[in-house]
Design a protein around this motif. Structure first.
Motif, PDB file in Angstrom:
ATOM      1  N   GLY A  22      64.487  15.873  56.366  1.00 60.29           N
ATOM      2  CA  GLY A  22      65.864  15.694  56.828  1.00 60.29           C
ATOM      3  C   GLY A  22      66.957  16.476  55.889  1.00 60.29           C
ATOM      4  N   ILE A  23      66.653  16.439  54.666  1.00 59.07           N
ATOM      5  CA  ILE A  23      67.746  17.035  53.892  1.00 59.07           C
ATOM      6  C   ILE A  23      67.323  18.519  53.917  1.00 59.07           C
ATOM      7  CG2 ILE A  23      68.009  17.653  51.323  1.00 59.07           C
ATOM      8  CD1 ILE A  23      67.155  14.808  50.559  1.00 59.07           C
ATOM      9  N   TYR A  24      66.386  19.112  54.076  1.00 61.53           N
ATOM     10  CA  TYR A  24      66.101  20.399  54.446  1.00 61.53           C
ATOM     11  C   TYR A  24      66.895  20.958  55.955  1.00 61.53           C
ATOM     12  CZ  TYR A  24      64.261  24.720  56.198  1.00 61.53           C
ATOM     13  OH  TYR A  24      63.907  26.023  56.859  1.00 61.53           O
ATOM     14  N   TRP A  25      66.565  19.998  56.795  1.00 67.42           N
ATOM     15  CA  TRP A  25      67.285  20.129  58.126  1.00 67.42           C
ATOM     16  C   TRP A  25      68.624  20.139  58.134  1.00 67.42           C
ATOM     17  CZ3 TRP A  25      66.749  16.039  62.307  1.00 67.42           C
ATOM     18  CH2 TRP A  25      67.035  16.380  63.445  1.00 67.42           C
ATOM     19  N   PHE A  26      69.224  19.081  57.436  1.00 73.01           N
ATOM     20  CA  PHE A  26      70.740  19.092  57.400  1.00 73.01           C
ATOM     21  C   PHE A  26      71.398  20.376  56.656  1.00 73.01           C
ATOM     22  CE2 PHE A  26      74.613  18.230  54.585  1.00 73.01           C
ATOM     23  CZ  PHE A  26      75.303  17.454  55.643  1.00 73.01           C
ATOM     24  N   ILE A  27      70.903  20.740  55.539  1.00 70.05           N
ATOM     25  CA  ILE A  27      71.286  21.862  55.077  1.00 70.05           C
ATOM     26  C   ILE A  27      71.181  23.069  55.886  1.00 70.05           C
ATOM     27  CG2 ILE A  27      71.047  23.533  53.063  1.00 70.05           C
ATOM     28  CD1 ILE A  27      70.304  20.918  51.400  1.00 70.05           C
ATOM     29  N   VAL A  28      70.217  23.464  56.419  1.00 74.82           N
ATOM     30  CA  VAL A  28      69.966  24.597  57.394  1.00 74.82           C
ATOM     31  C   VAL A  28      70.565  24.736  58.432  1.00 74.82           C
ATOM     32  CG1 VAL A  28      68.161  25.650  58.363  1.00 74.82           C
ATOM     33  CG2 VAL A  28      67.512  25.208  56.240  1.00 74.82           C
ATOM     34  N   MET A  29      70.770  23.490  59.175  1.00 72.38           N
ATOM     35  CA  MET A  29      71.317  23.079  60.475  1.00 72.38           C
ATOM     36  C   MET A  29      72.984  23.454  59.995  1.00 72.38           C
ATOM     37  SD  MET A  29      71.490  19.850  62.944  1.00 72.38           S
ATOM     38  CE  MET A  29      71.954  18.891  61.400  1.00 72.38           C
ATOM     39  N   THR A  30      73.492  22.900  59.152  1.00 70.03           N
ATOM     40  CA  THR A  30      75.048  23.056  58.749  1.00 70.03           C
ATOM     41  C   THR A  30      75.243  24.715  58.365  1.00 70.03           C
ATOM     42  OG1 THR A  30      74.953  20.630  57.926  1.00 70.03           O
ATOM     43  CG2 THR A  30      76.771  22.126  57.405  1.00 70.03           C
ATOM     44  N   SER A  41      82.431  29.533  54.896  1.00 67.60           N
ATOM     45  CA  SER A  41      82.562  28.462  53.749  1.00 67.60           C
ATOM     46  C   SER A  41      81.942  26.970  54.324  1.00 67.60           C
ATOM     47  CB  SER A  41      84.132  28.143  53.565  1.00 67.60           C
ATOM     48  OG  SER A  41      84.675  27.689  54.930  1.00 67.60           O
ATOM     49  N   PHE A  42      81.437  26.960  55.474  1.00 68.75           N
ATOM     50  CA  PHE A  42      80.803  25.933  56.043  1.00 68.75           C
ATOM     51  C   PHE A  42      79.438  26.105  55.686  1.00 68.75           C
ATOM     52  CE2 PHE A  42      79.464  22.920  59.336  1.00 68.75           C
ATOM     53  CZ  PHE A  42      80.276  21.847  58.982  1.00 68.75           C
ATOM     54  N   THR A  43      79.269  25.355  54.387  1.00 66.45           N
ATOM     55  CA  THR A  43      77.665  25.575  54.271  1.00 66.45           C
ATOM     56  C   THR A  43      76.973  24.190  53.961  1.00 66.45           C
ATOM     57  OG1 THR A  43      78.067  25.758  51.948  1.00 66.45           O
ATOM     58  CG2 THR A  43      78.277  27.705  53.138  1.00 66.45           C
ATOM     59  N   GLY A  44      75.817  24.089  54.032  1.00 66.78           N
ATOM     60  CA  GLY A  44      74.851  22.966  54.249  1.00 66.78           C
ATOM     61  C   GLY A  44      74.663  22.329  52.626  1.00 66.78           C
ATOM     62  N   PHE A  45      74.618  23.118  51.773  1.00 66.75           N
ATOM     63  CA  PHE A  45      74.557  22.694  50.322  1.00 66.75           C
ATOM     64  C   PHE A  45      75.909  22.304  49.810  1.00 66.75           C
ATOM     65  CE2 PHE A  45      73.794  23.324  45.883  1.00 66.75           C
ATOM     66  CZ  PHE A  45      72.818  22.671  45.724  1.00 66.75           C
ATOM     67  N   LEU A 103      71.622  15.463  67.783  1.00 67.21           N
ATOM     68  CA  LEU A 103      72.834  16.030  68.611  1.00 67.21           C
ATOM     69  C   LEU A 103      73.416  17.396  68.260  1.00 67.21           C
ATOM     70  CD1 LEU A 103      74.423  12.681  69.579  1.00 67.21           C
ATOM     71  CD2 LEU A 103      72.893  13.784  70.853  1.00 67.21           C
ATOM     72  N   VAL A 104      73.513  17.513  67.117  1.00 61.23           N
ATOM     73  CA  VAL A 104      74.066  18.790  66.822  1.00 61.23           C
ATOM     74  C   VAL A 104      73.017  19.823  66.841  1.00 61.23           C
ATOM     75  CG1 VAL A 104      74.736  19.979  64.683  1.00 61.23           C
ATOM     76  CG2 VAL A 104      75.561  17.711  64.833  1.00 61.23           C
ATOM     77  N   GLN A 105      71.682  19.547  66.554  1.00 61.86           N
ATOM     78  CA  GLN A 105      70.788  20.580  66.627  1.00 61.86           C
ATOM     79  C   GLN A 105      70.491  20.811  68.164  1.00 61.86           C
ATOM     80  OE1 GLN A 105      68.579  21.871  64.010  1.00 61.86           O
ATOM     81  NE2 GLN A 105      68.407  23.408  65.916  1.00 61.86           N
ATOM     82  N   SER A 106      70.618  19.809  68.984  1.00 57.81           N
ATOM     83  CA  SER A 106      70.704  20.137  70.580  1.00 57.81           C
ATOM     84  C   SER A 106      71.924  21.364  70.993  1.00 57.81           C
ATOM     85  CB  SER A 106      70.894  19.102  71.023  1.00 57.81           C
ATOM     86  OG  SER A 106      71.073  19.228  72.586  1.00 57.81           O
ATOM     87  N   ASP A 107      72.937  21.071  70.286  1.00 59.90           N
ATOM     88  CA  ASP A 107      74.294  22.163  70.471  1.00 59.90           C
ATOM     89  C   ASP A 107      73.838  23.325  69.753  1.00 59.90           C
ATOM     90  OD1 ASP A 107      75.863  20.396  71.936  1.00 59.90           O
ATOM     91  OD2 ASP A 107      77.042  19.449  70.005  1.00 59.90           O
ATOM     92  N   VAL A 108      73.177  23.247  68.712  1.00 61.75           N
ATOM     93  CA  VAL A 108      72.854  24.709  68.012  1.00 61.75           C
ATOM     94  C   VAL A 108      71.991  25.099  68.915  1.00 61.75           C
ATOM     95  CG1 VAL A 108      71.631  25.634  66.118  1.00 61.75           C
ATOM     96  CG2 VAL A 108      73.488  24.007  65.789  1.00 61.75           C
ATOM     97  N   ASN A 109      70.895  24.686  69.420  1.00 60.22           N
ATOM     98  CA  ASN A 109      69.789  25.343  70.116  1.00 60.22           C
ATOM     99  C   ASN A 109      70.297  25.948  71.644  1.00 60.22           C
ATOM    100  OD1 ASN A 109      67.856  24.568  68.519  1.00 60.22           O
ATOM    101  ND2 ASN A 109      66.970  22.738  69.661  1.00 60.22           N
TER     102      ASN A 109
END
Length: 114
Positions: A22-30, A41-45, A103-109
């Motif tokens: 979930g942490i990895y997913w959050f960072i990569v998705m962001t 400048s909008f980075t996951g880390f 939901l965010v991943q759905s929009d990204v997809n």
């Protein structure tokens, strides 16, 4: 590069790994949302660290900001923008952040890089 992710698999991996995926997913998705909106400048880390430092309070700011980034990316691609800020914040407030991620991943997809 934007990667299409299977949302159900991401949720299962998050549960099986006790949140580490979930942490990895959050960072990569962001990061991908930042790429789609054209905001480097909008980075996951950065958002992950701010969430840690603020003991989770920053997750509400992220939930709002990610909505605005997605809206901007949707407008750039000619999609009808979806304003899910209230939904994302409420889900986060009730401890359902993983649903917000889905939901965010759905929009990204649904979006592709130009």
């Amino acid at each position: 590069m934007i990667r299409q992710r299977n949302i159900a698999l991401a949720i299962i991996l998050t549960i099986v790994t006790c949140g580490i995926y979930g942490i990895y997913w959050f960072i990569v998705m962001t990061d991908e949302v930042g790429q789609l909106s054209g905001d480097p400048s909008f980075t996951g880390f950065k958002h992950f660290l701010l969430t840690l430092v603020t003991c989770g309070v920053w997750s509400f700011v992220w939930a709002y900001q990610v909505t605005k980034q997605i809206e901007y990316a949707q407008l750039q691609r000619g999609f009808r923008p979806s304003d899910n800020a209230l939904i994302y914040i409420l889900l986060t407030l009730f401890g359902l952040g993983i649903v917000t991620y889905a939901l965010v991943q759905s929009d990204v997809n649904k979006m592709e890089m130009p």
